[in-house]
Structures are given as structure tokens and as C-alpha cells.
Design a protein around this motif. Structure first.
Motif, PDB file in Angstrom:
ATOM      1  N   ILE A   1       0.672  -1.241   0.101  1.00  0.00           N
ATOM      2  CA  ILE A   1      -0.111   0.151  -0.071  1.00  0.00           C
ATOM      3  C   ILE A   1       0.961   1.359  -0.013  1.00  0.00           C
ATOM      4  CG2 ILE A   1      -1.949   1.407   1.367  1.00  0.00           C
ATOM      5  CD1 ILE A   1      -2.956  -1.415   0.152  1.00  0.00           C
ATOM      6  N   GLU A   2       0.683   2.295  -0.966  1.00  0.00           N
ATOM      7  CA  GLU A   2       1.623   3.413  -1.044  1.00  0.00           C
ATOM      8  C   GLU A   2       1.127   4.465  -0.317  1.00  0.00           C
ATOM      9  OE1 GLU A   2       1.634   5.935  -4.492  1.00  0.00           O
ATOM     10  OE2 GLU A   2       3.647   5.247  -5.145  1.00  0.00           O
ATOM     11  N   ILE A   3       2.401   5.113   0.356  1.00  0.00           N
ATOM     12  CA  ILE A   3       1.999   6.477   0.757  1.00  0.00           C
ATOM     13  C   ILE A   3       2.514   7.468  -0.209  1.00  0.00           C
ATOM     14  CG2 ILE A   3       2.281   8.144   2.530  1.00  0.00           C
ATOM     15  CD1 ILE A   3       2.639   6.178   4.590  1.00  0.00           C
ATOM     16  N   ASP A   4       1.632   8.121  -1.178  1.00  0.00           N
ATOM     17  CA  ASP A   4       2.225   9.102  -2.189  1.00  0.00           C
ATOM     18  C   ASP A   4       2.622  10.290  -1.433  1.00  0.00           C
ATOM     19  OD1 ASP A   4       1.951  11.204  -4.126  1.00  0.00           O
ATOM     20  OD2 ASP A   4       1.279   9.684  -5.523  1.00  0.00           O
ATOM     21  N   GLY A   5       3.838  10.660  -1.511  1.00  0.00           N
ATOM     22  CA  GLY A   5       4.467  11.903  -1.068  1.00  0.00           C
ATOM     23  C   GLY A   5       4.004  13.184  -1.701  1.00  0.00           C
ATOM     24  N   ASP A   6       3.560  12.993  -2.784  1.00  0.00           N
ATOM     25  CA  ASP A   6       3.142  14.507  -3.508  1.00  0.00           C
ATOM     26  C   ASP A   6       2.448  15.290  -2.473  1.00  0.00           C
ATOM     27  OD1 ASP A   6       1.558  16.678  -4.896  1.00  0.00           O
ATOM     28  OD2 ASP A   6       1.854  15.351  -6.773  1.00  0.00           O
ATOM     29  N   PRO A   7       2.812  16.792  -2.211  1.00  0.00           N
ATOM     30  CA  PRO A   7       2.112  17.377  -1.006  1.00  0.00           C
ATOM     31  C   PRO A   7       0.768  17.630  -1.163  1.00  0.00           C
ATOM     32  CG  PRO A   7       4.247  18.551  -1.784  1.00  0.00           C
ATOM     33  CD  PRO A   7       4.040  17.187  -2.739  1.00  0.00           C
ATOM     34  N   ALA A   8       0.192  17.615  -2.722  1.00  0.00           N
ATOM     35  CA  ALA A   8      -1.022  17.773  -2.865  1.00  0.00           C
ATOM     36  C   ALA A   8      -1.955  16.416  -2.565  1.00  0.00           C
ATOM     37  CB  ALA A   8      -1.422  18.145  -4.273  1.00  0.00           C
ATOM     38  N   ARG A   9      -1.350  15.254  -2.579  1.00  0.00           N
ATOM     39  CA  ARG A   9      -1.770  14.021  -2.375  1.00  0.00           C
ATOM     40  C   ARG A   9      -1.750  13.461  -1.154  1.00  0.00           C
ATOM     41  NH1 ARG A   9      -3.663  11.316  -7.119  1.00  0.00           N
ATOM     42  NH2 ARG A   9      -2.667  12.268  -8.973  1.00  0.00           N
ATOM     43  N   GLN A  10      -0.493  13.137  -0.545  1.00  0.00           N
ATOM     44  CA  GLN A  10      -0.407  12.755   0.728  1.00  0.00           C
ATOM     45  C   GLN A  10      -1.259  11.448   0.892  1.00  0.00           C
ATOM     46  OE1 GLN A  10       0.664  15.432   4.009  1.00  0.00           O
ATOM     47  NE2 GLN A  10       1.091  16.968   2.302  1.00  0.00           N
ATOM     48  N   ASP A  11      -1.126  10.494   0.227  1.00  0.00           N
ATOM     49  CA  ASP A  11      -2.458   9.442  -0.020  1.00  0.00           C
ATOM     50  C   ASP A  11      -1.694   8.234  -0.178  1.00  0.00           C
ATOM     51  OD1 ASP A  11      -4.716   7.962  -0.823  1.00  0.00           O
ATOM     52  OD2 ASP A  11      -4.751   8.961  -3.029  1.00  0.00           O
ATOM     53  N   ILE A  12      -1.840   7.068   0.905  1.00  0.00           N
ATOM     54  CA  ILE A  12      -2.801   7.398   2.098  1.00  0.00           C
ATOM     55  C   ILE A  12      -1.784   8.165   3.122  1.00  0.00           C
ATOM     56  CG2 ILE A  12      -4.084   5.324   1.991  1.00  0.00           C
ATOM     57  CD1 ILE A  12      -2.290   3.798   3.506  1.00  0.00           C
ATOM     58  N   ASP A  13      -2.826   8.775   4.078  1.00  0.00           N
ATOM     59  CA  ASP A  13      -2.145   9.606   5.216  1.00  0.00           C
ATOM     60  C   ASP A  13      -1.761   8.678   6.264  1.00  0.00           C
ATOM     61  OD1 ASP A  13      -4.366   9.652   7.018  1.00  0.00           O
ATOM     62  OD2 ASP A  13      -5.315  10.628   5.490  1.00  0.00           O
TER      63      ASP A  13
END
Ligand SMILES: [Zn+2]
Length: 385
Positions: free
Chosen positions: A305-317
Motif C-alpha cells: 500500500i503506497e503513501i504517495d508523497g506529492d504534497p497535494a496527495r499525501q495518499d494514504i495519510d
């Protein structure tokens, strides 16, 4: 005048204390975005949005930048009206100017909705604070070996694969996966299979150059369609070193989409569920699903499961990440960079992992290359622990 000491010493003043312990740049950025959406003039709206972005990207909390005489620093992109709002927030924790502007606009409901969609987003200064705070048990920047989601000139990114390799080596990485969009996502310049074959030759050249110092993997960010299928055939998927699956549609629906996400995870080629919700700060909540059910299947199959670090995404937190970890999932921390400077977005993902208490052992990017490759060829080997 600013009562500077309130923030520095944490004197027992309700609001001051609260600001001292919260992400002050996120609070300021939020108010400036509220103000942007209360404008009827487009240039003013863009001006406040730019000011918010400048604050959210600051390396230090604003409270640390205030001079001893209470003078506010000059920051490019922040005009006098924004400065007045910032002064109010530093003095009282809130902004009567922004509240008044919202009252005068007819956009209160929309702005309240956007406020809800900014929860659990960290400013850059908060990311840096979390990374340097030794009380968090999670991964350190030094333990991070490589980034597994980024985009090159072969889809909607800017850099060449060689420029990416140079930048990753400068960051001390052992490996990276270039994960351009697959051909189904034409809006993001999705890569055709003949283009993918050409890109493979460019990546082979990078690896011949990198030798034992650096390994570049050819990944692909496949699009999850409305039913959970990918925009790649099984044979096509098998040509890539790592397949990420990510949702890019139906991200503003209120209905449950658990089945769609379960189908994507059950796909035999998928190794990483990337930006699982597809949320965007202040704009959309993304996919609504029974995430505990999604995490349970991901844990069983060894899908990260990814934590996407794009500041606008931060997905999942971090709140969802701790549930994914508890469910037994492995976690991927990726930048989703579209330029080489955006590779630093991986630090946002690291900060969420630290807040979630995920140990480096369960983070695929903290593994040595041989363990990473073993997991890619047999994901269930890293399934639920
Ligand atoms: Zn994506």
C-alpha cells in the motif's frame, strides 16, 4: 505586536499553545486558501493560492521566522494582504479578515467542504520536523534506499531516465523505479507498448552506466478502470519490473468502491496500490471504500500500500497507514515526482510513515535490492506477518 514568546515557550495561552504544537504553516496555508476561494476576481484568487503554496513549501515553521521585534519575514509570492492575515493568525490563532471575506462571499458551504478535505495534510516544515524528531520509531531518511513511483519524459514527467538516475544517486539511493503512465491514461501522455520497449533500451543503458552503484527498474503506473481492471493485458504487464495500479477516475463519487479496489489488488501483476484514494487536498476525497477490507486482501497477497508523497496527495495519510500496517501490509513510500527536484516528495511519505509508526522492516523502499527483487517476483513471501 506579536506575542512571540507564546509560540517559542509554549506559555499557557490556549491558542498560542495550540499553534506551538500544531502545524502552523498548514493553518496559515489553509486560511489563505479559504481566502482564495472567497474571491470573485480570478487574479486575486490565484494570488492567494500562490501565497498559500509559498507558505506550505517553507522549510521552517512561520513562528521560527518572526524577528525578535515581531517583524515578519519577506517571502516571495506573499503580498501585504496575505501578510495581514498571517499576522492575525500568529496573534490569535484565527483570521477575522478571512472569516469576514467568507461571510461577504456566497461560498461558505464550498469553503467548509474544502476545509474538510485538507485534513491530515502536512506542510513541508512539518515534514522536516517529523523527520528530525527522534521520538518517532518509523523509518529515517538514511534508511530509505529507493523510490518506486516517478514519471519521466516518456509520459507526463519532465526528466530523461538518465537525469533521474543522476538525481537519485545524488540522494544516495541504491535503486529507483521509473513508473510512467500506461497507454490507457491518454490524458497523462500514457506510454504505448512500442514506446515502452524503447524506454526499456534507455533504462538498459542507464543500468550499464550505473553498474553496481545503482539499479533502475522499469515500472508502469497502470490505470484502474471503473471495474478494477487494468489498462494492460497480462502479457504486457509481464514486460515490466514492477506494476503499480492507481485510480484516476470516479474520484468524486459518494458510493462505495471497495469491489473495484479489491479487484485491482487481486490482479496477479500488481505489486503496489499507488495513491489508493486519489484524493487531492482541498478538492476531492477520492475513492470511498472499506479500507480495512482492502488492506486485509493486500496483506494476504503481499501487495504494498503506497503513501504517495506529492504534497497535494499525501495518499494514504498516516491515519490510514497505521491501519494498513496493523492489517499486516507492506508499505511503499514514493515521491510521484514529475521533475527531479520533486524526488524530495518522498520525504513527505516518510513523515507519514513515522507518524503512523510503521517500522523500516515493513517498508519496501527500506529493503536492500535483493530483497526488493525477491518480493517483486514472489509478493506473497512478504505477506501478512
Ligand atoms: Zn497516478
Amino acid at each position: 505586536m506579536i506575542n512571540h514568546s507564546r509560540f517559542v515557550t509554549g506559555a499557557p495561552s490556549g491558542i498560542g499553545l495550540q499553534l506551538a504544537t500544531t502545524d502552523v504553516n498548514a493553518v496559515i496555508g489553509g486560511y489563505l486558501r479559504d481566502l482564495a476561494f472567497a474571491q470573485s476576481s480570478q487574479p486575486k484568487m490565484f494570488g492567494y493560492k500562490r501565497a498559500a503554496a509559498a507558505i506550505l513549501a517553507l522549510e521552517e515553521p512561520f513562528t521560527d521566522l518572526v524577528g525578535p521585534d515581531g517583524a515578519l519575514p519577506r517571502i516571495s509570492g506573499i503580498g501585504p494582504a496575505s501578510t495581514r492575515v498571517i499576522r492575525e493568525i500568529l496573534d490569535t490563532g484565527e483570521s477575522p479578515t478571512v472569516e469576514h471575506a467568507i461571510e461577504q462571499s456566497d461560498r461558505r458551504a464550498d469553503i467548509e467542504r474544502r476545509r474538510q478535505l485538507r485534513r491530515h495534510f502536512l506542510s513541508r516544515a512539518e515534514v522536516r520536523r517529523v523527520l528530525s524528531d527522534p521520538t518517532f520509531a518509523g523509518p529515517s531518511l538514511e534508511q530509505y534506499q529507493g523510490d518506486l513511483q516517478m514519471h519521466s519524459e516518456w509520459s507526463d514527467g519532465r526528466p530523461t531516465v538518465q537525469e533521474i538516475a543522476d538525481a537519485c544517486l545524488q540522494r544516495g539511493y541504491q535503486y529507483a523505479a521509473v513508473t510512467d503512465h500506461s497507454y490507457g491514461l491518454t490524458i497523462a501522455g500514457g506510454m504505448s507498448m512500442p514506446e515502452a520497449a524503447e524506454q526499456r533500451r534507455a533504462i538498459d543503458a542507464v543500468n550499464a552506466w550505473g553498474g553496481a552503484r545503482f539499479k533502475m527498474l522499469q515500472g508502469i503506473e497502470a490505470n484502474i478502470d471503473t471495474t478494477g481492471q487494468l489498462d494492460l493485458t497480462d502479457d504486457e504487464a509481464a514486460t515490466f519490473d514492477v506494476v503499480l495500479a492507481a485510480p484516476h477516475s470516479r474520484l468524486r463519487r459518494s458510493e462505495d468502491q471497495t469491489g473495484r479496489m479489491l479487484a485491482a489488488i487481486a490482479h496477479p501483476a500488481v505489486r503496489i496500490l499507488a495513491h489508493p484514494r486519489g484524493r487531492i487536498t482541498g478538492s476531492r476525497a477520492g475513492v470511498i471504500a472499506d479500507w480495512d477490507a482492502v488492506f486485509a486482501l493486500a496483506a494476504q497477497r503481499g501487495v504494498a500500500i503506497e503513501i504517495d508523497g506529492d504534497p497535494a496527495r499525501q495518499d494514504i495519510d498516516h491515519t490510514l497507514a497505521s491501519r494498513a500496517f496493523e492489517a499486516g501490509c507492506v508499505i511503499a513510500l514514493d515521491s510521484d515526482a514529475h521533475t527531479t527536484t520533486q524526488l524530495s516528495y518522498a520525504e513527505t511519505a516518510l513523515a507519514h510513515a513515522r507518524l503512523a509508526g510503521v517500522p523500516a522492516e515493513r517498508i519496501v523502499n527500506c529493503w536492500p535490492l535483493d530483497r526488493l527483487l525477491a518480493w517483486l517476483s514472489n509478493p506473497s513471501s512478504e505477506g501478512r506477518r
